[in-house]
Design a protein around this motif. Structure first.
Motif, PDB file in Angstrom:
ATOM      1  N   GLN A   1       0.797  -1.366   0.001  1.00  0.00           N
ATOM      2  CA  GLN A   1       0.045   0.026  -0.059  1.00  0.00           C
ATOM      3  C   GLN A   1       0.982   1.052   0.013  1.00  0.00           C
ATOM      4  OE1 GLN A   1      -2.033  -0.946   3.458  1.00  0.00           O
ATOM      5  NE2 GLN A   1      -3.771  -1.718   2.541  1.00  0.00           N
TER       6      GLN A   1
ATOM      7  N   ASP B   1       1.784   6.980  -6.557  1.00  0.00           N
ATOM      8  CA  ASP B   1       0.843   7.636  -7.201  1.00  0.00           C
ATOM      9  C   ASP B   1       1.021   9.322  -6.681  1.00  0.00           C
ATOM     10  OD1 ASP B   1      -1.933   8.250  -8.202  1.00  0.00           O
ATOM     11  OD2 ASP B   1      -2.305   8.697  -5.927  1.00  0.00           O
TER      12      ASP B   1
ATOM     13  N   GLU C   1       3.859   1.532  -1.118  1.00  0.00           N
ATOM     14  CA  GLU C   1       4.695   1.917  -2.515  1.00  0.00           C
ATOM     15  C   GLU C   1       3.676   2.294  -3.364  1.00  0.00           C
ATOM     16  OE1 GLU C   1       6.070  -2.315  -2.904  1.00  0.00           O
ATOM     17  OE2 GLU C   1       7.838  -1.949  -1.921  1.00  0.00           O
ATOM     18  N   ARG C   2       2.224   1.818  -3.634  1.00  0.00           N
ATOM     19  CA  ARG C   2       1.425   2.410  -4.447  1.00  0.00           C
ATOM     20  C   ARG C   2       1.006   3.857  -3.993  1.00  0.00           C
ATOM     21  NH1 ARG C   2      -0.900  -2.878  -3.980  1.00  0.00           N
ATOM     22  NH2 ARG C   2      -2.566  -1.825  -2.358  1.00  0.00           N
TER      23      ARG C   2
END
Length: 394
Positions: free
Chosen positions: A99, A106, A101-102
């Motif tokens: 989570q 973003d 890393e995403r």
């Protein structure tokens, strides 16, 4: 081996006395919330050879050892702290690694500045943490069972809480907790402020009723009344009532994994965490609350707070077992004339004395003093006192 000079963070919720008393210095009158021991770039410890992050960067394999460097990269993967809470911290949750890393990628892609107040992800790392109490320590950790939360809310006899009580009993556990937390965080602020005020008054009334009766719920309502005093009108006051209230005895600990909502309320302890700044807040704060992102991160799983007690290891080491590798916390209770404790390890270590006087590697450590021990550096500990040992699993 380097003696550390450690920065103190003056966050508003900090105690004005706990850290100074441990260090044997006069309080300044200002809050002293955390003393950081490590190589976090925001406030690294200092050594006679420079800041600890500079010392590690100059020769990572010498400082960290080849195993830790290969596994975690050329940086110290944990941050050790003394944490002194004089008032409640924010109700918060941390992402898991995927989570983080995403979310970080973003926000980088969208050009959100790292110092923007609405930025959620400061780095691509997860932030599991452990708090070990040095004094009585109050906190909130993980969701209560919905029926227990419904009972606690119903006892307040606040009409505007009745819809939440009904929701908690009308769905499977995960759906009930998700629906109620969502409703609380998206409610009309003015109406919620009235509800919080009424709930706070009810908590104070129930605290008085419980006084002297031995009722177990008295301490819980006292904790929620204190939270409401510090954060009047904040929906996080009601959200906090969905969580387990826990009081740690000295030497007991809590492990806080990804997705587990929690807050520290009051007390003094040793905290260790993965070296990350990623926090999503649920309330009890004037800072940004990103409700949609928060709801993606929170794990709506009910259960007990999972109080940890140290497991006896070899050579007198008392280990706080956790399921992650970025940090490992243990302690030694040393007695004058007792056996020499041999602490040499293939991984980096920070040793922290919290009581008495300890000799480690030729250095004398008093309460609140610490040293950084590079990988494979020979070190033995003797004396009379309590010594915490922070390292990694590699």
């Amino acid at each position: 081996m380097d003696r550390l000079a450690n920065p103190i963070r003056p966050y508003a919720w900090g105690s004005a006395t706990a850290i100074p008393h441990l260090l044997g210095v006069e309080p300044t009158g200002e809050p002293q919330a955390e003393m950081w021991m490590g190589a976090h770039p925001g406030a690294p410890s200092r050594t006679p050879r420079g800041t600890l992050d500079e010392v590690i960067a100059a020769d990572p394999e010498r400082a960290l050892g080849p195993r830790a460097t290969a596994r975690f990269g050329p940086r110290l993967p944990f941050l050790l702290k003394l944490l002194a809470a004089g008032a409640p911290l924010s109700l918060q949750v941390h992402p898991d690694r995927a989570q983080a890393e995403r979310g970080y990628a973003d926000e980088e892609r969208r050009g959100v500045p790292l110092d923007a107040p609405h930025r959620n992800y400061k780095d691509p790392n997860h932030k599991p943490e452990l708090i070990c109490a040095l004094t009585l320590f109050d906190g909130l950790c993980g969701f209560r069972a919905p029926d227990a939360a419904a009972e606690l809310l119903a006892r307040l006899e606040v009409d505007s809480l009745k819809p939440y009580v009904d929701l908690l009993g009308a769905h499977p556990q995960e759906a009930a907790l998700r629906e109620v937390l969502t409703a609380l965080l998206t409610a009309d602020p003015e109406q919620m402020a009235v509800t919080v005020a009424e709930a706070a008054a009810a908590c104070a009334r129930l605290t008085e009723q419980a006084r002297g009766t031995g009722a177990t719920w008295g301490a819980e309502y006292a904790a929620y009344a204190s939270i409401a005093h510090h954060y009047p009108g904040d929906p996080g006051v009601i959200a906090a009532m969905l969580l387990n209230h826990v009081r740690l005895q000295p030497g007991e600990a809590l492990y806080l994994g990804a997705g587990v909502p929690h807050a520290y309320l009051q007390g003094f302890g040793v905290e260790i965490m993965a070296n990350s700044d990623n926090v999503l807040r649920c309330g009890l704060t004037p800072k940004h609350v990103d409700v949609p992102e928060l709801l993606r991160i929170v794990r709506f799983e009910a259960g007990g707070p999972g109080v940890l007690r140290p497991a006896a290891g070899p050579d007198g080491e008392q280990v706080y077992e956790t399921p992650i590798d970025e940090f490992r916390l243990s302690r030694y209770v040393l007695a004058e004339g007792g056996p020499v404790r041999r602490l040499t390890a293939p991984t980096p270590q920070i040793l922290l004395c919290t009581e008495g006087a300890v000799h480690a590697g030729g250095l004398r450590l008093g309460p609140g003093e610490s040293v950084f021990v590079p990988a494979d550096e020979p070190v033995e500990a003797t004396g009379e006192g309590t010594l915490f040992r922070a390292t990694v699993v590699a």
